[in-house]
Design a protein around this motif. Structure first.
Motif, PDB file in Angstrom:
ATOM      1  N   SER A   1       3.455 -10.039  -2.841  1.00  0.00           N
ATOM      2  CA  SER A   1       4.538  -9.076  -2.592  1.00  0.00           C
ATOM      3  C   SER A   1       4.871  -8.388  -3.899  1.00  0.00           C
ATOM      4  O   SER A   1       4.893  -9.042  -4.945  1.00  0.00           O
ATOM      5  CB  SER A   1       5.812  -9.785  -2.124  1.00  0.00           C
ATOM      6  OG  SER A   1       5.619 -10.404  -0.891  1.00  0.00           O
ATOM      7  N   ASN A   2       5.164  -7.109  -3.838  1.00  0.00           N
ATOM      8  CA  ASN A   2       5.653  -6.433  -5.042  1.00  0.00           C
ATOM      9  C   ASN A   2       6.408  -5.163  -4.701  1.00  0.00           C
ATOM     10  O   ASN A   2       6.639  -4.860  -3.546  1.00  0.00           O
ATOM     11  CB  ASN A   2       4.510  -6.188  -6.029  1.00  0.00           C
ATOM     12  CG  ASN A   2       3.281  -5.689  -5.329  1.00  0.00           C
ATOM     13  OD1 ASN A   2       3.366  -4.779  -4.540  1.00  0.00           O
ATOM     14  ND2 ASN A   2       2.159  -6.326  -5.603  1.00  0.00           N
TER      15      ASN A   2
ATOM     16  N   ALA B   1       3.280   0.475  -6.305  1.00  0.00           N
ATOM     17  CA  ALA B   1       1.870   0.674  -5.972  1.00  0.00           C
ATOM     18  C   ALA B   1       0.977   0.212  -7.125  1.00  0.00           C
ATOM     19  O   ALA B   1      -0.090  -0.361  -6.907  1.00  0.00           O
ATOM     20  CB  ALA B   1       1.601   2.141  -5.653  1.00  0.00           C
TER      21      ALA B   1
ATOM     22  N   ASP C   1       1.219  -2.230  -9.011  1.00  0.00           N
ATOM     23  CA  ASP C   1       1.069  -3.688  -9.090  1.00  0.00           C
ATOM     24  C   ASP C   1       0.321  -4.272  -7.890  1.00  0.00           C
ATOM     25  O   ASP C   1       0.106  -5.475  -7.815  1.00  0.00           O
ATOM     26  CB  ASP C   1       2.446  -4.358  -9.161  1.00  0.00           C
ATOM     27  CG  ASP C   1       3.190  -3.989 -10.440  1.00  0.00           C
ATOM     28  OD1 ASP C   1       2.507  -3.610 -11.423  1.00  0.00           O
ATOM     29  OD2 ASP C   1       4.429  -4.059 -10.443  1.00  0.00           O
ATOM     30  N   CYS C   2      -0.046  -3.430  -6.944  1.00  0.00           N
ATOM     31  CA  CYS C   2      -0.710  -3.930  -5.733  1.00  0.00           C
ATOM     32  C   CYS C   2      -2.141  -4.361  -6.053  1.00  0.00           C
ATOM     33  O   CYS C   2      -2.685  -3.987  -7.094  1.00  0.00           O
ATOM     34  CB  CYS C   2      -0.707  -2.848  -4.652  1.00  0.00           C
ATOM     35  SG  CYS C   2       0.935  -2.542  -3.960  1.00  0.00           S
TER      36      CYS C   2
ATOM     37  N   GLU D   1      -7.065  -0.461   3.726  1.00  0.00           N
ATOM     38  CA  GLU D   1      -5.720  -1.013   3.840  1.00  0.00           C
ATOM     39  C   GLU D   1      -4.932  -0.203   4.872  1.00  0.00           C
ATOM     40  O   GLU D   1      -5.005   1.022   4.898  1.00  0.00           O
ATOM     41  CB  GLU D   1      -5.079  -0.899   2.462  1.00  0.00           C
ATOM     42  CG  GLU D   1      -3.751  -1.531   2.313  1.00  0.00           C
ATOM     43  CD  GLU D   1      -3.421  -1.701   0.827  1.00  0.00           C
ATOM     44  OE1 GLU D   1      -4.234  -2.302   0.071  1.00  0.00           O
ATOM     45  OE2 GLU D   1      -2.366  -1.220   0.425  1.00  0.00           O
TER      46      GLU D   1
ATOM     47  N   ILE E   1       6.807  -4.721  -0.657  1.00  0.00           N
ATOM     48  CA  ILE E   1       5.473  -4.345  -0.170  1.00  0.00           C
ATOM     49  C   ILE E   1       4.690  -5.654  -0.062  1.00  0.00           C
ATOM     50  O   ILE E   1       4.456  -6.324  -1.064  1.00  0.00           O
ATOM     51  CB  ILE E   1       4.754  -3.431  -1.188  1.00  0.00           C
ATOM     52  CG1 ILE E   1       5.598  -2.202  -1.523  1.00  0.00           C
ATOM     53  CG2 ILE E   1       3.369  -3.044  -0.687  1.00  0.00           C
ATOM     54  CD1 ILE E   1       5.111  -1.457  -2.776  1.00  0.00           C
ATOM     55  N   ASN E   2       4.324  -6.029   1.170  1.00  0.00           N
ATOM     56  CA  ASN E   2       3.654  -7.321   1.381  1.00  0.00           C
ATOM     57  C   ASN E   2       2.207  -7.121   1.801  1.00  0.00           C
ATOM     58  O   ASN E   2       1.946  -6.465   2.815  1.00  0.00           O
ATOM     59  CB  ASN E   2       4.372  -8.102   2.476  1.00  0.00           C
ATOM     60  CG  ASN E   2       5.818  -8.370   2.133  1.00  0.00           C
ATOM     61  OD1 ASN E   2       6.108  -9.123   1.212  1.00  0.00           O
ATOM     62  ND2 ASN E   2       6.724  -7.725   2.846  1.00  0.00           N
ATOM     63  N   HIS E   3       1.292  -7.703   1.051  1.00  0.00           N
ATOM     64  CA  HIS E   3      -0.132  -7.589   1.371  1.00  0.00           C
ATOM     65  C   HIS E   3      -0.669  -8.829   2.077  1.00  0.00           C
ATOM     66  O   HIS E   3      -0.422  -9.951   1.627  1.00  0.00           O
ATOM     67  CB  HIS E   3      -0.955  -7.376   0.089  1.00  0.00           C
ATOM     68  CG  HIS E   3      -1.023  -5.940  -0.328  1.00  0.00           C
ATOM     69  ND1 HIS E   3       0.024  -5.305  -0.950  1.00  0.00           N
ATOM     70  CD2 HIS E   3      -2.006  -5.020  -0.198  1.00  0.00           C
ATOM     71  CE1 HIS E   3      -0.324  -4.044  -1.184  1.00  0.00           C
ATOM     72  NE2 HIS E   3      -1.542  -3.839  -0.742  1.00  0.00           N
TER      73      HIS E   3
ATOM     74  N   VAL F   1      -0.537  -4.139   5.360  1.00  0.00           N
ATOM     75  CA  VAL F   1       0.630  -4.096   4.491  1.00  0.00           C
ATOM     76  C   VAL F   1       1.898  -3.935   5.313  1.00  0.00           C
ATOM     77  O   VAL F   1       2.016  -3.019   6.131  1.00  0.00           O
ATOM     78  CB  VAL F   1       0.496  -2.943   3.470  1.00  0.00           C
ATOM     79  CG1 VAL F   1       1.772  -2.806   2.648  1.00  0.00           C
ATOM     80  CG2 VAL F   1      -0.689  -3.203   2.550  1.00  0.00           C
TER      81      VAL F   1
ATOM     82  N   TYR G   1       4.626   3.729  -2.884  1.00  0.00           N
ATOM     83  CA  TYR G   1       3.461   3.107  -2.249  1.00  0.00           C
ATOM     84  C   TYR G   1       2.656   4.152  -1.467  1.00  0.00           C
ATOM     85  O   TYR G   1       1.446   4.286  -1.633  1.00  0.00           O
ATOM     86  CB  TYR G   1       3.890   1.951  -1.322  1.00  0.00           C
ATOM     87  CG  TYR G   1       2.736   1.464  -0.482  1.00  0.00           C
ATOM     88  CD1 TYR G   1       1.824   0.535  -1.001  1.00  0.00           C
ATOM     89  CD2 TYR G   1       2.494   1.990   0.782  1.00  0.00           C
ATOM     90  CE1 TYR G   1       0.713   0.143  -0.265  1.00  0.00           C
ATOM     91  CE2 TYR G   1       1.387   1.605   1.519  1.00  0.00           C
ATOM     92  CZ  TYR G   1       0.509   0.687   0.996  1.00  0.00           C
ATOM     93  OH  TYR G   1      -0.599   0.316   1.709  1.00  0.00           O
TER      94      TYR G   1
ATOM     95  N   ARG H   1      -0.873   4.845  -3.286  1.00  0.00           N
ATOM     96  CA  ARG H   1      -1.799   3.765  -2.953  1.00  0.00           C
ATOM     97  C   ARG H   1      -3.099   4.350  -2.405  1.00  0.00           C
ATOM     98  O   ARG H   1      -3.180   4.761  -1.239  1.00  0.00           O
ATOM     99  CB  ARG H   1      -1.157   2.820  -1.931  1.00  0.00           C
ATOM    100  CG  ARG H   1      -2.037   1.628  -1.578  1.00  0.00           C
ATOM    101  CD  ARG H   1      -2.295   0.728  -2.746  1.00  0.00           C
ATOM    102  NE  ARG H   1      -2.957  -0.495  -2.316  1.00  0.00           N
ATOM    103  CZ  ARG H   1      -3.571  -1.333  -3.135  1.00  0.00           C
ATOM    104  NH1 ARG H   1      -3.591  -1.099  -4.443  1.00  0.00           N
ATOM    105  NH2 ARG H   1      -4.143  -2.422  -2.667  1.00  0.00           N
TER     106      ARG H   1
END
Ligand code: GTP
Ligand code: MG
Length: 214
Positions: free
Chosen positions: A18-19, A22, A24-25, A32, A69-71, A81, A106, A110
Motif C-alpha cells: 500500500s502507498n 504513483a 512508490d508503486c 494493472e 493505493i493497494n496493489h 489496484v 496515481y 501510473r
C-alpha cells in the motif's frame, strides 16, 4: 448446445503493498487494472469477488474505508489496484483534498495502468461527481470502462431501466460509450465478463513511455 466457455481462472491473489504515490508503486512491468468510484460503491467488494478471496481487499459498510493505493498480484502475472473512493461528504476538506491528490497522481502517472474501472452504483441516477470524473478522464486520455455495481439490489427490470437511462444520459456528453459491465459482488454476476476482458487486455503489449523520473 453446450458451449465451451474459457473463463480466466484466478489461482492466486495476494496483497503486495500500500502507498500514497504513483512513484512508490511496484516497479515491475505488469498489466494493472485499478478500481475507482464514489466511497461505498463496492470497489473492494468487487475485487474480492473477482479474485474469489473474501478478505483480500478490506470492505466496510462505513464509507471511506480504503485510504491508500493497494496493489494485489493475481496469478503472479497481473495487478489489481484498490483505490480510495471519492466524494465522501463527511470527510474533512483537508482529507478530501489529500485523497483526491493520491487518486489523481496515481491515475495520471501510473504507466502500468492498462485500464481504469469506474464503478457506478446501479441504484442511483447519474451523479454530477461521477460524470465530472469521467469527463476528466476523457480530457486526460485515461482508458476506462464503466462497471455498474450492486445489481442484486434491483429487480431485473429495474436494473435494465436504470442502466439504460444512465447510458442515455452519458451519450449526451460522450459520442461513444466505453465498455460497460453489469455486476453484483453478492451474486457474482459480471465476474466472467470482467475477467475475460482483463485477459484480453493482458495479451496486449504493455505500453509505457521510456522516460525515467529525475
Ligand atoms: P470505500 O473503500 O469506502 O471507498 O468503499 P468501497 O467502494 O471499497 O466499498 P466496499 O466494497 O467496502 O462496500 C461498501 C458496502 O457495500 C459494504 O457494506 C458491502 O458489503 C456493500 N456491497 C458492495 N458490493 C455489493 C453488492 O454487489 N451487493 C450488495 N448487496 N452489497 C454490496
Ligand atoms: Mg474500499
Amino acid at each position: 448446445v453446450c458451449q465451451l466457455l474459457k473463463i480466466m481462472i484466478v489461482n492466486t491473489a495476494r496483497f503486495i503493498i500500500s502507498n500514497t504515490k504513483a512513484a512508490d508503486c511496484p516497479k515491475e512491468q505488469r498489466h494493472e487494472y485499478a478500481f475507482i468510484g464514489r466511497s461505498n460503491v463496492g470497489k473492494s467488494s468487487l475485487i474480492n469477488m473477482l479474485t474469489g478471496k473474501k478478505g483480500l481487499a478490506m470492505t466496510s459498510s462505513t464509507p471511506g474505508k480504503t485510504m491508500l493505493i493497494n496493489h494485489f498480484l493475481v496469478n503472479d502475472e497481473w495487478m489489481i489496484v484498490d483505490l480510495p473512493g471519492y466524494g465522501y461528504a463527511k470527510r474533512s476538506k483537508a482529507d478530501r483534498i489529500r485523497l483526491e491528490g493520491i487518486i489523481s497522481d496515481y491515475i495520471l502517472n501510473r504507466q502500468q495502468m492498462t485500464n481504469l474501472f469506474v464503478l457506478i452504483d446501479s441504484r442511483h441516477k447519474p451523479q454530477k461527481i461521477d460524470l465530472e470524473f469521467m469527463e476528466w478522464l476523457g480530457e486526460n486520455g485515461v482508458p476506462f470502462s464503466i462497471v455498474f455495481t450492486k445489481l442484486d439490489k434491483l429487480s431485473p427490470s429495474a436494473g435494465k431501466k436504470q442502466i439504460a437511462s444512465y447510458l442515455e444520459q452519458l451519450l449526451e456528453q460522450w459520442e461513444e460509450l466505453p465498455p460497460v459491465f453489469r455486476t453484483s459482488s453478492e451474486d457474482k454476476r459480471g465476474k466472467s465478463e470482467l475477467l475475460d476482458y482483463i485477459e484480453e487486455m493482458n495479451k496486449l503489449p504493455l505500453v509505457t513511455s521510456e522516460h525515467t523520473d529525475a
